[in-house]
Design a protein around this motif. Structure first.
Motif, PDB file in Angstrom:
ATOM      1  N   ALA A  51     148.538  52.875  37.307  1.00 50.22           N
ATOM      2  CA  ALA A  51     147.517  52.206  38.138  1.00 50.22           C
ATOM      3  C   ALA A  51     146.503  53.226  38.664  1.00 50.22           C
ATOM      4  O   ALA A  51     145.298  52.945  38.738  1.00 50.22           O
ATOM      5  N   ASN A  52     146.996  54.400  38.995  1.00 54.18           N
ATOM      6  CA  ASN A  52     146.113  55.476  39.494  1.00 54.18           C
ATOM      7  C   ASN A  52     145.127  55.911  38.403  1.00 54.18           C
ATOM      8  O   ASN A  52     143.926  56.079  38.659  1.00 54.18           O
ATOM      9  N   ILE A  53     145.624  56.050  37.178  1.00 55.18           N
ATOM     10  CA  ILE A  53     144.736  56.448  36.072  1.00 55.18           C
ATOM     11  C   ILE A  53     143.715  55.326  35.796  1.00 55.18           C
ATOM     12  O   ILE A  53     142.544  55.590  35.520  1.00 55.18           O
ATOM     13  N   ASP A  54     144.170  54.072  35.930  1.00 54.22           N
ATOM     14  CA  ASP A  54     143.223  52.945  35.787  1.00 54.22           C
ATOM     15  C   ASP A  54     142.080  53.086  36.785  1.00 54.22           C
ATOM     16  O   ASP A  54     140.907  52.951  36.437  1.00 54.22           O
ATOM     17  N   ILE A  75     148.788  62.951  39.951  1.00 52.81           N
ATOM     18  CA  ILE A  75     149.180  62.084  38.829  1.00 52.81           C
ATOM     19  C   ILE A  75     149.388  60.649  39.322  1.00 52.81           C
ATOM     20  O   ILE A  75     149.129  59.689  38.604  1.00 52.81           O
ATOM     21  N   THR A  76     149.850  60.510  40.564  1.00 54.06           N
ATOM     22  CA  THR A  76     149.995  59.171  41.175  1.00 54.06           C
ATOM     23  C   THR A  76     149.072  59.042  42.382  1.00 54.06           C
ATOM     24  O   THR A  76     149.193  58.074  43.135  1.00 54.06           O
ATOM     25  N   SER A  77     148.212  60.024  42.595  1.00 52.99           N
ATOM     26  CA  SER A  77     147.508  60.157  43.886  1.00 52.99           C
ATOM     27  C   SER A  77     148.517  60.068  45.029  1.00 52.99           C
ATOM     28  O   SER A  77     148.182  59.651  46.144  1.00 52.99           O
ATOM     29  N   ALA A  78     149.766  60.402  44.724  1.00 52.90           N
ATOM     30  CA  ALA A  78     150.849  60.478  45.710  1.00 52.90           C
ATOM     31  C   ALA A  78     151.207  59.141  46.344  1.00 52.90           C
ATOM     32  O   ALA A  78     151.829  59.104  47.406  1.00 52.90           O
ATOM     33  N   TYR A  79     150.853  58.032  45.675  1.00 53.19           N
ATOM     34  CA  TYR A  79     151.347  56.732  46.157  1.00 53.19           C
ATOM     35  C   TYR A  79     152.831  56.593  45.838  1.00 53.19           C
ATOM     36  O   TYR A  79     153.497  55.692  46.354  1.00 53.19           O
ATOM     37  N   ALA A  80     153.337  57.453  44.966  1.00 55.68           N
ATOM     38  CA  ALA A  80     154.780  57.570  44.699  1.00 55.68           C
ATOM     39  C   ALA A  80     154.988  58.974  44.150  1.00 55.68           C
ATOM     40  O   ALA A  80     154.068  59.557  43.561  1.00 55.68           O
ATOM     41  N   PRO A  81     156.179  59.555  44.365  1.00 57.71           N
ATOM     42  CA  PRO A  81     156.404  60.916  43.857  1.00 57.71           C
ATOM     43  C   PRO A  81     156.600  60.934  42.343  1.00 57.71           C
ATOM     44  O   PRO A  81     157.321  60.085  41.806  1.00 57.71           O
ATOM     45  N   LEU A  82     155.966  61.882  41.680  1.00 60.71           N
ATOM     46  CA  LEU A  82     156.143  62.048  40.233  1.00 60.71           C
ATOM     47  C   LEU A  82     155.555  63.399  39.835  1.00 60.71           C
ATOM     48  O   LEU A  82     154.586  63.867  40.433  1.00 60.71           O
ATOM     49  N   GLY A  83     156.161  64.010  38.837  1.00 57.51           N
ATOM     50  CA  GLY A  83     155.597  65.210  38.238  1.00 57.51           C
ATOM     51  C   GLY A  83     155.864  65.152  36.749  1.00 57.51           C
ATOM     52  O   GLY A  83     156.544  64.242  36.265  1.00 57.51           O
ATOM     53  N   ALA A  84     155.331  66.119  36.023  1.00 61.55           N
ATOM     54  CA  ALA A  84     155.571  66.129  34.574  1.00 61.55           C
ATOM     55  C   ALA A  84     155.356  67.517  34.003  1.00 61.55           C
ATOM     56  O   ALA A  84     154.555  68.294  34.516  1.00 61.55           O
ATOM     57  N   LEU A  85     156.116  67.779  32.956  1.00 63.27           N
ATOM     58  CA  LEU A  85     155.832  68.922  32.101  1.00 63.27           C
ATOM     59  C   LEU A  85     155.304  68.343  30.797  1.00 63.27           C
ATOM     60  O   LEU A  85     155.949  67.454  30.217  1.00 63.27           O
ATOM     61  N   PHE A 107     165.998  61.182  39.191  1.00 60.69           N
ATOM     62  CA  PHE A 107     164.848  60.348  39.554  1.00 60.69           C
ATOM     63  C   PHE A 107     163.586  60.633  38.746  1.00 60.69           C
ATOM     64  O   PHE A 107     162.562  59.967  38.926  1.00 60.69           O
ATOM     65  N   ALA A 108     163.638  61.641  37.881  1.00 61.96           N
ATOM     66  CA  ALA A 108     162.425  62.022  37.145  1.00 61.96           C
ATOM     67  C   ALA A 108     161.960  60.862  36.271  1.00 61.96           C
ATOM     68  O   ALA A 108     162.765  60.232  35.583  1.00 61.96           O
ATOM     69  N   GLY A 109     160.674  60.589  36.296  1.00 53.41           N
ATOM     70  CA  GLY A 109     160.143  59.469  35.512  1.00 53.41           C
ATOM     71  C   GLY A 109     160.561  58.140  36.096  1.00 53.41           C
ATOM     72  O   GLY A 109     160.714  57.140  35.377  1.00 53.41           O
ATOM     73  N   HIS A 110     160.749  58.092  37.415  1.00 55.55           N
ATOM     74  CA  HIS A 110     161.136  56.853  38.096  1.00 55.55           C
ATOM     75  C   HIS A 110     160.135  55.747  37.738  1.00 55.55           C
ATOM     76  O   HIS A 110     158.921  55.984  37.750  1.00 55.55           O
ATOM     77  N   PRO A 111     160.631  54.546  37.417  1.00 55.75           N
ATOM     78  CA  PRO A 111     159.699  53.487  37.001  1.00 55.75           C
ATOM     79  C   PRO A 111     158.598  53.209  38.025  1.00 55.75           C
ATOM     80  O   PRO A 111     157.446  52.935  37.647  1.00 55.75           O
ATOM     81  N   ILE A 112     158.920  53.283  39.304  1.00 56.67           N
ATOM     82  CA  ILE A 112     157.884  53.010  40.313  1.00 56.67           C
ATOM     83  C   ILE A 112     156.807  54.101  40.252  1.00 56.67           C
ATOM     84  O   ILE A 112     155.603  53.818  40.283  1.00 56.67           O
ATOM     85  N   GLY A 113     157.240  55.354  40.123  1.00 54.43           N
ATOM     86  CA  GLY A 113     156.274  56.461  40.003  1.00 54.43           C
ATOM     87  C   GLY A 113     155.397  56.283  38.773  1.00 54.43           C
ATOM     88  O   GLY A 113     154.176  56.487  38.831  1.00 54.43           O
ATOM     89  N   CYS A 114     156.014  55.907  37.659  1.00 54.49           N
ATOM     90  CA  CYS A 114     155.243  55.751  36.411  1.00 54.49           C
ATOM     91  C   CYS A 114     154.257  54.592  36.519  1.00 54.49           C
ATOM     92  O   CYS A 114     153.103  54.694  36.077  1.00 54.49           O
ATOM     93  N   ALA A 115     154.707  53.464  37.098  1.00 51.06           N
ATOM     94  CA  ALA A 115     153.805  52.306  37.252  1.00 51.06           C
ATOM     95  C   ALA A 115     152.632  52.671  38.142  1.00 51.06           C
ATOM     96  O   ALA A 115     151.467  52.322  37.870  1.00 51.06           O
ATOM     97  N   VAL A 116     152.920  53.407  39.200  1.00 49.28           N
ATOM     98  CA  VAL A 116     151.858  53.822  40.127  1.00 49.28           C
ATOM     99  C   VAL A 116     150.900  54.796  39.428  1.00 49.28           C
ATOM    100  O   VAL A 116     149.677  54.716  39.591  1.00 49.28           O
ATOM    101  N   ALA A 117     151.447  55.705  38.628  1.00 51.34           N
ATOM    102  CA  ALA A 117     150.591  56.652  37.902  1.00 51.34           C
ATOM    103  C   ALA A 117     149.651  55.905  36.959  1.00 51.34           C
ATOM    104  O   ALA A 117     148.455  56.238  36.870  1.00 51.34           O
TER     105      ALA A 117
END
Ligand SMILES: Cc1ncc(COP(=O)(O)O)c(C=O)c1O
Length: 457
Positions: free
Chosen positions: A332-335, A287-297, A320-330
């Protein structure tokens, strides 16, 4: 306590003294046997502390889908940290979580529109299991608490997720845990049980629901392609039948896509590859290509609905779930995935990847090659004709005593695993192509040939 002696100690010495590796025999290090210390990555390759280069054939544990060293994705995290380093999703929202939730909803199959962020995959599974229980309580079925999973499947290590994990060696040290975990045969079609046809594998789920009592079963959890055991793909029609069974008995269908989403199988989500509609998807890693930790249900409208009414709330969360850095990275990863055709690359090259692996079948130790997308395994056998496998000691000396170290020494990071029968797993970055497959083959072939010679003795 940190001491002055640490001054001047090498990274290797500090690692051996202070770092606790996950799932690792720490006693194996020392006496000249080093912990591999990876210091840098670029594209499909990483380098260790001595400057040795490796092909990352496992995408750093099925994570780095867009490859290593993307400064633009890293920058998205840095920029977010400057703007709003952290705010929580406990009763507050922040722009990146909102944008990412909406973006994910636009990519999922069907009505999977509601996103509950976590910090990683195990938390996503834990969240799914708890959500399933509370959903059934809210909809008048308080006794629906059990979960049906598959043998040898890995769904995470928290005590709840572990009750779904079907690997005895991972479960035994920690029992008892959350009651209600039930297991059915997986879709290992290379080793179907006597009398079992592939079309009967889904029936085992119905039989188990009936055995447990449908009024006690909350959910079924399955990966689109099961990782542990070595990339078990579903037989034709399997997931459609599971969907029917879940509907018949009011059981939620959880697609655990911690590995199988974000292009790994050549689609955004694994459920799209096999054309089924789950009630819940768990995701993380790519979801972030692991540039930051994140998961989702990700929940369907049907499952989310009872939580959106009146005084109801899902009694669950992680700081920490939905951490802004993780979300921003996700985002960018999807981009990157969208603008650079990363998923198209998997679709275009999957056949070539598979053909390279199939070409190894002439080596006597190669029993089976299976998988989908950029997610494949080679099962190793003693005898190709009889499919005879290795006993525990043989497997130990083949995998740990030779293959793992030798593949790494020759410059290939992949997984030699014996949580089921012994397999080698390959899951390269989704940006890899034919020249990389050649590089993998150049290491795999001589190593497997040497393994075959050793077995023949
Ligand atoms: C299918 C599946 N579910 C859950 C998990 C647990 O994820 P995490 O290690 O991020 O907690 C994994 C990890 O590999 C996984 O493959």
């Amino acid at each position: 306590m940190a001491t002055m002696e640490q001054k001047g100690a090498t990274l290797q010495e500090l690692a051996q003294r202070h770092l606790w590796l996950h799932f690792s025999r720490m006693g194996a290090y020392g006496d000249g046997h080093d912990i591999p210390v990876i210091v840098r990555g670029d594209g499909c390759h990483v380098w260790d502390e001595h400057g040795n280069k490796y092909f990352d054939g496992l995408s750093a544990l099925f994570c780095v889908n867009i490859g290593h060293g993307r400064a633009d994705v890293a920058q998205a995290g840095a920029k977010q940290a400057e703007e709003l380093g952290f705010f929580t999703n406990w009763s507050y929202a922040h722009p990146r979580a909102i944008e990412l939730a909406a973006r994910i909803a636009g990519l999922t199959p069907g009505d999977l529109n509601r996103v509950f962020f976590t910090s990683g995959g195990g938390e996503a599974v834990e969240t799914a299991l708890k959500l399933a229980r509370q959903y059934h309580k809210l909809t008048g079925n308080p006794n629906k608490t059990k979960v049906i999973a598959r043998e040898i499947a890995y769904h995470g290590t928290t005590l709840g997720a572990l009750s779904a994990t079907g690997i005895t060696a991972l479960r035994a040290p920690f029992e008892p845990f959350t009651p209600g975990g039930c297991h059915v045969p997986n879709t290992n079609q290379y080793r179907l049980r006597p009398g079992y046809g592939p079309e009967m594998l889904a029936d085992a789920v119905e039989e188990r629901i009936l055995f447990e009592g449908p009024e006690t079963v909350a959910a079924v959890i399955m990966e689109p392609v099961q990782n542990a055991g070595g990339c078990f793909t579903p037989p034709e029609g399997y997931f459609q039948r599971i969907r029917e069974i879940c509907d018949r008995y009011d059981v939620l269908m959880i697609s655990d896509e911690v590995i199988c989403s974000w292009g790994r199988l050549g689609e955004w989500f694994g459920a799209q590859r096999y054309d089924y509609q789950p009630d819940l998807i768990t995701t993380a890693k790519g979801i972030t290509s692991a540039y930051a930790p994140l998961g989702a249900l990700i929940a369907s409208d049907k499952v989310a609905e009872p939580f959106m009414e009146g005084n109801a709330s899902f009694m669950h969360g992680f700081t920490f779930a939905g951490h802004p850095i993780g979300c921003a990275v996700a985002l960018a990863n999807i981009d990157v995935m969208e603008h650079e055709g990363v998923i198209d690359n998997v679709r275009e090259n999957e056949a070539g990847f598979r053909a390279m692996l199939d070409s190894l079948r002439d080596i006597p130790v190669v029993g089976d090659v299976r998988g989908a997308g950029y997610f494949h395994a080679i099962e190793l056998v003693k005898d190709q004709d009889t499919k005879e496998s290795f006993d525990d000691d043989e497997s130990e000396s083949l995998l740990r005593g030779f293959l793992s170290d030798e593949l790494f020494r020759r410059g290939l990071i992949c997984r030699a695993d014996d949580r089921g029968d012994p397999v080698i797993q390959l899951s390269p970055p989704l940006i890899s192509g034919p020249e990389h497959f050649e590089e993998i083959e150049g290491i795999l072939r001589p190593t497997l040939e040497e393994a075959a010679r050793r077995i023949r003795g």
